[in-house]
Design an enzyme around this catalytic site. Structure first.
Site, PDB file in Angstrom:
ATOM      1  N   HIS A   1      -6.267  -0.942   6.075  1.00 25.33           N
ATOM      2  CA  HIS A   1      -6.234  -1.942   7.148  1.00 25.33           C
ATOM      3  C   HIS A   1      -7.573  -2.068   7.881  1.00 25.33           C
ATOM      4  O   HIS A   1      -8.093  -3.161   8.085  1.00 25.33           O
ATOM      5  CB  HIS A   1      -5.184  -1.582   8.199  1.00 25.33           C
ATOM      6  CG  HIS A   1      -3.804  -1.403   7.660  1.00 25.33           C
ATOM      7  ND1 HIS A   1      -3.267  -2.244   6.732  1.00 25.33           N
ATOM      8  CD2 HIS A   1      -2.846  -0.478   7.934  1.00 25.33           C
ATOM      9  CE1 HIS A   1      -2.028  -1.851   6.457  1.00 25.33           C
ATOM     10  NE2 HIS A   1      -1.753  -0.776   7.169  1.00 25.33           N
TER      11      HIS A   1
ATOM     12  N   LYS B   1       0.844  -1.187   0.000  1.00 25.69           N
ATOM     13  CA  LYS B   1       0.000   0.000   0.000  1.00 25.69           C
ATOM     14  C   LYS B   1       0.896   1.261   0.000  1.00 25.69           C
ATOM     15  O   LYS B   1       2.058   1.145   0.404  1.00 25.69           O
ATOM     16  CB  LYS B   1      -0.926  -0.015   1.217  1.00 25.69           C
ATOM     17  CG  LYS B   1      -0.175   0.149   2.543  1.00 25.69           C
ATOM     18  CD  LYS B   1      -1.011   0.763   3.600  1.00 25.69           C
ATOM     19  CE  LYS B   1      -0.114   1.155   4.750  1.00 25.69           C
ATOM     20  NZ  LYS B   1      -0.589   2.023   5.721  1.00 25.69           N
TER      21      LYS B   1
END
Lengths: 506, 342
Positions: free
Chosen positions: A258, A166
């Site tokens: 997340h 990410k």
């Protein structure tokens, strides 16, 4: 004749990694030193790697294979978690490490890599299987993918997969653009978007807990669950990542990826099988069910914050704007709290409160599921008799599960008090849990994408947070609005109070 | 020593123990002790053996396999004698918040009182959970009334490496297994590391494709007599190779300087020109063993984890049901040890 390995004994043997080479772009970077190589070494230590396993590190720094091995030896021995460094194991593992310097914008780097991989395939019998790991700046993902494609490295005698870290874009449009660039070269099924939170044992245990036990799933809905809180708190500040962090902020850095993935795992429907796509379909479906906040709803359902200076434990702690490489006028959110609603039959009306922040009082990540109180207080208001049941799934630092319920206080009278029944991963199973990177690297090499994020999941979570980002960008920040070492701005408490709830103090 | 013990008395003592443990903790919402139990684990040991050794293993197992632990210490005596004591083992895993405790019962018994023990163990076993019997000595397993106690257990664990007659113990185990007894043998458990290494090599498709050309198995062991583990390894390899359509010849040889009763070397090879060659050499002691692996021109070195009662039992306690790979291997190993053809 069957080509099954007749020596396998699944009752006793751990999952093994098939023969392959892992190519790490950004091999001289922090992620490689702190996470990737220690994880691969641990897999070697646990005897999970095939004898012909190989790693090829690539970065711009000129280095020989031996220099790379020495450098990685120092990093692994330094950053290895909960595990001894064994020189004998390292000496065997080091033989599988190779290095080449190169610039990703130079086609020669990729033709050189192709030649190196052919050589390794022939000497170490890697079967032509290659996992490309992009441990680089996100801006280089497309260049790397195109370079691999142009050099013919995406096709070979074995499988080819790519792992990307990410952020997967900085908004919905850029996430789509990135996916399109990767798809020019790789099929979506070969793209592994890593979210290390999903590799944590407790996050995986959520699935076991929900779908392996018959007693909880019937309660897992709006009829019994009152609210859900997901907290990811960090006690540290930006720790030298100021320039990156001020562009990202807490909402983009944590919630978009997340924490929404954790929420999806908590709230998803049971999948028909435990096949990667069956699980990911359910997770994606849940993310698509998250209500997209209207601009007029954003302020009452979200709170941004930024820490200011404070004195903690006798030490002066700088505010975010005083951190190195941070703009003194930065409007970055170092704290974000959002109330999400899931619009489906199971969860309609149940608020999912998600918060994350830096410089909060302690480092803790947990999910707290609050159940409805008993419909009738038969014991009156004696003691803590009205406290609702709470199920807490702890992700870090101690991975485990606790269930809070009421019990009669010993003695005369019917006074109740809450007691907690705890399950702790570390102590209950007595063995070291693999790190998230060990789990996820192993999964990628095996080809199990269950814990990896798919394009539609990335897009759905951007769709959920983008309206919040847009409204926040238009507002005056009033930052800093919480002192370092506290549980965030008061507005976050007010947000829950409007629903009759309060944040837990984990 | 008193001549009898009452299970009800032991259970009452256990209940009192829990009350006293609860009183010892600080009051508060997270106070008290948490009882954890996944099985009843019964260990049989000689009275002459230092009990702290057995309890140390049981204690190490508790965090992963919390159980009601019963250690029966046997005295060689023709008098019927039984006595018991009860205590607990606790640990504090959650940053000093709460203790987890397991129950421990020590019974001292004479050989002659073995027939009385099933009636003691059955009521002491935690209901709805498996009973695992770990027999630590060859003499104890040979006691005439041992089968009475073994029948109480869902799984019986022995270590055939401590028996001096490999063929005899393998025959006995095979008969027990055929009659439905779930078995674990630590001599077989010790082989997991070897077997895992072999299996890992054949995860590579290019080696797997050449598997059927293997027709020679050489097993090197320490000492003069072929250990049980060598029979197990040979049996497992033959069975696995047969699944791949290969038939191999077994050769066992003593390796000078290797510790007696251990495995030191394994070689898989073929007589055809394109056959692969796999060699594993293991050196070191029980605490740390290095395995040097050669597959054709490729070599590698790995470390085997510690090989002790704790690590072996830890693996066996994870499998409370029947282990089909072991059952099949046992059948073949017994035939091999008795000079039979496979």
């Amino acid at each position: 004749m069957s080509l099954e390995n007749p020596f396998q004994d699944p009752l006793r043997f751990e999952r093994r990694i098939p023969e392959c080479a892992v190519v790490i772009f950004g091999a001289n970077g922090d992620l490689t030193k702190r996470k990737l190589l220690p994880a691969l070494y641990r897999l070697a230590y646990e005897r999970r790697l095939s004898p012909g396993f190989a790693v090829v590190g690539i970065s711009r720094t000129p280095m020989s294979d031996d220099q790379f091995r020495e450098k990685m030896c120092a990093s692994v021995s330094r950053y290895l978690e909960d595990s001894p460094f064994d020189k004998e194991v390292w000496s065997g593992f080091a033989q599988s490490l190779f290095y080449m310097s190169g610039d990703m914008s130079d086609a020669a780097t990729f033709s050189g890599l192709a030649a190196r991989l052919r050589e390794i395939e022939s000497s170490r019998h890697t079967g032509g299987n290659v996992l490309f790991y992009l441990s680089t700046q996100p801006s280089q993902y497309a260049t790397a993918a195109r370079g691999l494609g142009a050099a013919g490295l995406v096709k070979g005698s074995g499988w080819r997969r790519i792992v990307v870290e990410k952020p997967f874009g900085h908004d919905l449009a850029s996430a789509r653009e990135l996916s399109e660039q990767l798809h020019e070269v790789f099929r979506e099924s070969d793209v592994y978007r890593i979210d290390h939170y999903l590799g944590k044992e407790t996050v995986q245990n959520i699935l076991a807990f929900r779908f392996g036990n018959g007693i909880f799933e019937p309660l897992w809905n709006r009829r019994y669950v009152n609210s859900v809180q997901i907290t990811a708190a960090e006690s540290i500040g930006v720790e030298g990542r100021g320039s990156y962090y001020q562009e990202a902020g807490a909402l983009r850095d944590m919630i978009q990826n997340h924490l929404l993935q954790i929420m999806a795992t908590i709230a998803m429907e049971p999948s028909a099988t435990f096949q990667p796509d069956a699980v990911r379909d359910e997770r994606a479906k849940l993310l698509r069910s998250v209500r997209i906040l209207k601009p007029s709803e954003v302020m009452e359902n979200s709170v941004s914050g930024q820490y200011g200076p404070a004195r903690i434990g006798g030490q002066d702690v700088p505010g975010f704007r005083q951190e190195p490489n941070v703009d003194p006028e930065a409007r970055t959110d170092t704290y974000a709290a959002v109330t999400f609603f899931v619009e489906n039959w199971r969860w309609a009306g149940v608020p999912f409160y998600i918060r994350t922040g830096k410089r909060l009082p302690k480092r803790v990540t947990e999910i707290a599921i609050q159940f409805n109180s008993a419909p009738h207080a038969v014991f009156g208001e004696n003691g803590d008799g009205t406290t609702p049941n709470l199920l807490i799934l702890r992700i870090q630092p101690e991975e485990g599960i606790s269930l809070r319920f009421l019990s009669k206080r010993p003695g005369a009278g019917m006074n109740l008090r809450p007691v907690s029944m705890d399950f702790n991963y570390g102590s209950s199973f007595g063995e070291r849990s693999p790190t998230a990177y060990e789990t996820l690297l192993l999964d990628a090499m095996i080809g199990d994408a269950t814990l990896y994020t798919r394009q539609d999941m990335v897009e759905a979570s951007w769709s959920a947070v983008e309206p919040v980002i847009e409204v926040w960008n238009e507002q005056k920040s009033g930052f800093p609005n919480y002192p370092a070492g506290t549980w965030g701005p008061k507005a976050a408490d007010d947000m829950l109070a409007r629903h009759g709830h309060a944040w837990r103090k984990p | 020593m008193s001549s009898t013990i009452q299970p009800e008395t032991i259970l009452r003592e256990l209940a009192e123990l829990w009350i006293s443990l609860g009183k010892d903790t600080q009051p508060g919402p997270t106070s008290g002790v948490l009882r954890a139990c996944t099985m009843t684990l019964v260990a049989m040991a000689e009275e002459s053996e230092d009990p702290s050794n057995v309890w140390a293993v049981m204690a190490a197992l508790m965090p992963e396999h919390p159980s009601r632990a019963i250690v029966i210490r046997f005295r060689q005596s023709a008098e019927r004698e039984l006595s018991s004591r009860v205590f607990s083992q606790c640990w504090m895993p959650f940053g000093q918040r709460r203790q987890i405790c397991c129950e421990q019962i020590e019974i001292t018994a004479s050989d002659a009182s073995l027939p009385d023990l099933p009636a003691v163990i059955v009521p002491l076993a935690v209901s709805d959970l498996p009973v695992i019997l770990w027999c630590r000595g060859s003499r104890l397993a040979r006691l005439p009334d041992f089968p009475l106690l073994a029948r109480v257990a869902h799984k019986l664990i022995v270590d055939s490496a401590v028996f001096d007659d490999p063929a005899g113990i393998l025959n006995w185990l095979e008969r027990s297994s055929s009659s439905g007894q779930v078995l674990g043998d630590l001599a077989w458990t010790r082989l997991t590391r070897w077997r895992e290494l072999v299996a890992q090599i054949f995860e590579n498709r290019s080696y797997l494709a050449r598997l059927s050309a293997i027709d020679e198995i050489r097993i090197g062991y320490g000492g003069t007599a072929v250990p049980v583990s060598a029979y197990y390894l040979a049996a497992w390899l033959l069975d696995s190779l047969e699944k791949a359509g290969a038939k191999a010849r077994i050769q066992m040889e003593s390796i000078p300087d290797a510790p007696g009763g251990t495995l030191a070397r394994l070689e898989l090879a073929g007589t055809q020109s394109d056959a692969m060659k796999l060699v594993i050499n293991v050196s070191g002691d029980a605490e740390r063993q290095c395995a040097d692996l050669e597959v054709d021109a490729l070599s590698n070195r790995t470390v085997f984890p510690a090989d002790n009662d704790y690590s072996l039992l830890r693996e066996e306690l994870s499998i409370t049901g029947r282990d089909p790979v072991y059952a099949k291997t046992l059948e073949w190993a017994a035939r091999l040890a008795n000079g039979g053809n496979l």
